[in-house]
Design a protein around this motif. Sequence first.
Motif, short mmCIF file in Angstrom:
data_model
loop_
_atom_site.label_atom_id
_atom_site.label_comp_id
_atom_site.label_asym_id
_atom_site.label_seq_id
_atom_site.Cartn_x
_atom_site.Cartn_y
_atom_site.Cartn_z
N SER A 5 0.81 -1.22 0.00
CA SER A 5 0.00 0.00 0.00
C SER A 5 0.84 1.27 0.00
O SER A 5 0.47 2.27 -0.63
CB SER A 5 -0.93 0.00 1.21
OG SER A 5 -1.80 -1.11 1.17
N LEU B 19 -0.88 2.62 -3.22
CA LEU B 19 -1.88 3.61 -2.84
C LEU B 19 -1.28 5.01 -2.73
O LEU B 19 -1.95 6.01 -3.02
CB LEU B 19 -2.56 3.22 -1.53
CG LEU B 19 -3.37 1.93 -1.59
CD1 LEU B 19 -4.15 1.72 -0.29
CD2 LEU B 19 -4.32 1.90 -2.78
N MET C 123 -3.29 7.13 -5.23
CA MET C 123 -4.34 7.85 -4.52
C MET C 123 -3.80 9.05 -3.76
O MET C 123 -4.26 10.18 -3.97
CB MET C 123 -5.07 6.91 -3.56
CG MET C 123 -6.18 7.57 -2.77
SD MET C 123 -7.15 6.40 -1.77
CE MET C 123 -5.92 5.89 -0.56
N VAL D 268 -9.02 -1.83 -1.68
CA VAL D 268 -8.67 -0.50 -2.17
C VAL D 268 -7.73 -0.61 -3.38
O VAL D 268 -7.86 0.14 -4.35
CB VAL D 268 -8.03 0.35 -1.05
CG1 VAL D 268 -7.74 1.75 -1.56
CG2 VAL D 268 -8.95 0.43 0.16
N ILE D 269 -6.82 -1.57 -3.33
CA ILE D 269 -5.94 -1.79 -4.48
C ILE D 269 -6.76 -2.29 -5.66
O ILE D 269 -6.52 -1.90 -6.82
CB ILE D 269 -4.82 -2.77 -4.09
CG1 ILE D 269 -3.91 -2.10 -3.06
CG2 ILE D 269 -4.01 -3.20 -5.31
CD1 ILE D 269 -2.94 -3.02 -2.40
#
Length: 228
Positions: free
Chosen positions: A113, A117, A121, A178-179
């Motif tokens: 992450s 992320l 993100m 989320v990934i």
Amino acid sequence: MSVERTLHHFPLDPASRQVRLALGEKRLPFAETHVRWWEQPDDFIALNPSGVPPVLVEETSKGRLAVCETRAILEHIEEQNPEPPLLGRDPAERAEARRLLQWFDRKFDAEVSAFLLHEKMEKRLLGYGAPDLANLRQGREALRHHLRYIEHLLAERDWLAGRRISLADMAAAAHISVIDYFGDVPWNDVPVARTWYMKIKSRPCFRPLLVDRWPGMAPAPHYHDLDF
């Protein structure tokens, strides 16, 4: 005793998603407040000085309680609402669930992450520019390693920590979901992990996550499909 709950969270935050899954699996109703944590809003800092979501606020006849940080919230939920148990019913499964919670919140977060992320993100939210391709490659390679480990665990288990779904599954699914939102999970290469994810994705507690959207960050086309 009646409890009114409000979860202050960011929809695409893996830590927040763990709490949402636990509340949903225990069928505990709660209201939601979305937090733009990167802006460090004063009202949220007053709840949690670290400025990190999630925060669960409970209102009862005895007063108001704000529980901060993921592990503290999960333990609080488990203590106050022991059924159904999400840490297992025997010591071995509880220990394994706790170990895997730490695995995903520390090792997976740092190796996967923190790269994927952050690049896809957090940079967009913070205005830090385009993703770094080298970091994306490193995160994707680490993701494959962790997915293979999930398949190793599932070779002899129904769920990650043992015979029943636990907080370990919710931690893993929260991070991976989320990934998957950004389309970076190589599901065709890990059929056992894919079947496990389809099982947890089909549970009622997971459905609210499938409708999450954030302006300017559309999900992968398959993200909301139960049979993908």
